[in-house]
Design a protein around this motif. Structure first.
Motif, PDB file in Angstrom:
ATOM      1  N   SER A  88       0.856  -1.184   0.000  1.00 40.16           N
ATOM      2  CA  SER A  88       0.000   0.000   0.000  1.00 40.16           C
ATOM      3  C   SER A  88       0.893   1.235   0.000  1.00 40.16           C
ATOM      4  N   PHE A  89       0.481   2.268  -0.734  1.00 37.44           N
ATOM      5  CA  PHE A  89       1.318   3.463  -0.848  1.00 37.44           C
ATOM      6  C   PHE A  89       0.466   4.632  -1.324  1.00 37.44           C
ATOM      7  N   SER A 110      -2.658  11.447  -6.654  1.00 38.86           N
ATOM      8  CA  SER A 110      -2.685  10.886  -5.301  1.00 38.86           C
ATOM      9  C   SER A 110      -4.102  10.461  -4.948  1.00 38.86           C
ATOM     10  N   PRO A 111      -4.245   9.520  -3.999  1.00 38.10           N
ATOM     11  CA  PRO A 111      -5.586   9.132  -3.566  1.00 38.10           C
ATOM     12  C   PRO A 111      -6.234  10.263  -2.762  1.00 38.10           C
ATOM     13  N   GLU A 112      -7.529  10.158  -2.574  1.00 39.56           N
ATOM     14  CA  GLU A 112      -8.219  11.108  -1.714  1.00 39.56           C
ATOM     15  C   GLU A 112      -7.686  10.980  -0.287  1.00 39.56           C
ATOM     16  N   GLU A 116      -5.561   5.083   0.102  1.00 44.09           N
ATOM     17  CA  GLU A 116      -4.234   4.728  -0.389  1.00 44.09           C
ATOM     18  C   GLU A 116      -4.354   3.730  -1.547  1.00 44.09           C
ATOM     19  N   PHE A 117      -3.308   3.690  -2.361  1.00 46.08           N
ATOM     20  CA  PHE A 117      -3.226   2.664  -3.388  1.00 46.08           C
ATOM     21  C   PHE A 117      -2.877   1.333  -2.709  1.00 46.08           C
ATOM     22  N   THR A 118      -3.481   0.256  -3.156  1.00 44.57           N
ATOM     23  CA  THR A 118      -3.137  -1.080  -2.652  1.00 44.57           C
ATOM     24  C   THR A 118      -3.031  -2.032  -3.834  1.00 44.57           C
ATOM     25  N   ALA A 167      -8.234   2.170  -1.819  1.00 43.58           N
ATOM     26  CA  ALA A 167      -9.048   1.782  -0.670  1.00 43.58           C
ATOM     27  C   ALA A 167      -8.690   2.637   0.533  1.00 43.58           C
ATOM     28  N   LYS A 168      -9.520   2.574   1.563  1.00 42.59           N
ATOM     29  CA  LYS A 168      -9.218   3.298   2.798  1.00 42.59           C
ATOM     30  C   LYS A 168      -7.891   2.802   3.357  1.00 42.59           C
ATOM     31  N   LYS A 169      -7.189   3.706   4.030  1.00 41.79           N
ATOM     32  CA  LYS A 169      -5.910   3.337   4.611  1.00 41.79           C
ATOM     33  C   LYS A 169      -6.067   2.151   5.553  1.00 41.79           C
ATOM     34  N   ASP A 170      -5.157   1.202   5.423  1.00 45.24           N
ATOM     35  CA  ASP A 170      -5.126   0.009   6.271  1.00 45.24           C
ATOM     36  C   ASP A 170      -6.404  -0.821   6.168  1.00 45.24           C
ATOM     37  N   ALA A 171      -7.108  -0.732   5.051  1.00 44.77           N
ATOM     38  CA  ALA A 171      -8.326  -1.533   4.860  1.00 44.77           C
ATOM     39  C   ALA A 171      -7.976  -3.018   4.916  1.00 44.77           C
TER      40      ALA A 171
END
Length: 359
Positions: A88-89, A110-112, A116-118, A167-171
């Motif tokens: 993820s980044f 960049s993501p919202e 984050e990108f996964t 996806a949401k961070k740390d999803a």
């Protein structure tokens, strides 16, 4: 080339009318009255991209995103797959071969905020093969990254296949494979697995022993008559397998057990003589916890010229991690002469001890 719905990050500033065309990928911030409007573009949440059969790992060697050894491996009766890496980044990292996914010179907004990108890739070479081909309805799988879901019917993710999303961070990232109603799951964030068919992850599936050989003599008297035979030679080998699934039958062992099968042949009769042995008496099988009691013992005969070859099959329930066994094979008499109604005790019989390892 940029992925669908994403504009290149180096593209010049847009006018207000152009931004409205990218509403799903952009956040527009308007300055004070009279000032020039400015916009901030983001790759939209839920954006996905997939590519199958990528021949190399998209994650760098030695990177923490790579799964080590067998921690990403899932095996079943009808599938074999391995997770290669999960990363993820917020921006495309150096060293990742994502041009296989996006094409050359990829550049993403960049993501919202809060996203984050996964990326998840399955190994181009799982390092294992499924024992059997799946029939319709026997196999299904689901990969989830946050709210994004990919469903597979009759198959699992392909070797080298890559899944990319915002996806949401740390999803949570989870994989579930259901093989003939048995589910195995993996938490790709925590790198944990549950429901494993354990025997598939340890040892080999089949072993054939060296040939066992021996010779006996027989002798008896009846009234004034003597009856004997000299040098009845025998030889056989033992074929062993550790099974958890049989086509047409289904699962034959619990997830933490295996069905041990021992098969061997025996010259039951020849030249008018008959040497009948009981498999459960002639063969004793021991495992790590001592002697095993057979679940079943069956035999089948093959008629040869002036002879009968008998094949014995015995089965045992064993722990999935039991890989070492000892066979004690001791064929005892008597040998019978049916035409004369004579039973001949034998000499020269012996016990054969055979060590077997599935490691």
């Amino acid at each position: 080339m940029s992925p669908k719905d994403i504009a290149p990050a180096h593209r010049p500033a847009f006018k207000r009318t152009a931004l409205s065309l990218l509403a799903t990928s952009a956040v527009l911030t308007v300055a004070a009255c009279g000032a020039t409007p400015t916009g901030t573009l983001h790759t939209r949440a839920g954006y996905t991209l997939t590519s199958d059969e990528i021949p190399v790992s998209v994650c760098p060697a030695g990177d923490e995103s790579r799964f080590a050894d067998d921690e990403g491996l899932l095996l079943g009766a009808h599938f074999a797959l391995r997770v290669e890496c999960v990363a993820s980044f917020d921006a495309l990292p150096e060293g990742f071969q994502l041009d296989y996914l996006f094409g050359e010179h990829a550049s993403l907004y960049s993501p919202e905020p809060g996203y984050e990108f996964t990326v998840v890739q399955f190994a181009p070479d799982p390092g294992a093969e499924a024992p059997f081909d799946a029939e319709p309805g026997e196999l299904a799988a689901t990969l989830k990254i946050g709210d994004q879901t990919w469903d597979f019917d009759g198959e699992v993710p392909a070797p080298g296949e890559v899944f990319f999303t915002v996806a949401k961070k740390d999803a949570p990232i989870t994989l579930e494979v259901v093989d003939v109603e048995r589910a195995q799951t993996m938490d790709l964030r925590e790198r944990t697995r549950e429901g494993l068919i354990q025997a598939l992850y340890t040892g080999t599936a089949e072993v054939t022993t060296d040939m066992v050989e021996g010779s006996v003599d027989g002798y008896t008297t009846e009234g004034s008559y003597e009856y004997w035979f000299d040098d009845w030679k025998y030889q056989t080998e033992f074929y062993l397998s550790r099974d958890v699934f049989e086509p047409g039958t289904g699962w034959v062992a619990e997830p933490d057990r295996a069905l041990l099968t021992v098969e061997f042949g025996w010259l039951h009769s020849a030249s008018g003589l008959e040497w009948n042995i009981e498999a459960k008496e002639a063969l004793k099988v021991s495992g790590p916890d001592g002697e095993l009691a057979p679940l079943s013992a069956e035999s089948s005969d093959e008629d040869l010229t002036d002879a009968v070859w008998r094949t014995f099959t015995l089965t045992y329930d064993v722990p999935a991690d039991a890989l070492a066994f000892t066979l004690n094979f001791h064929p005892k008499g008597p040998v019978k002469w049916p035409e004369e109604g004579i039973s001949l005790p034998i000499t020269g019989d012996k016990n054969h001890e055979i060590a077997v390892s599935f490691e």
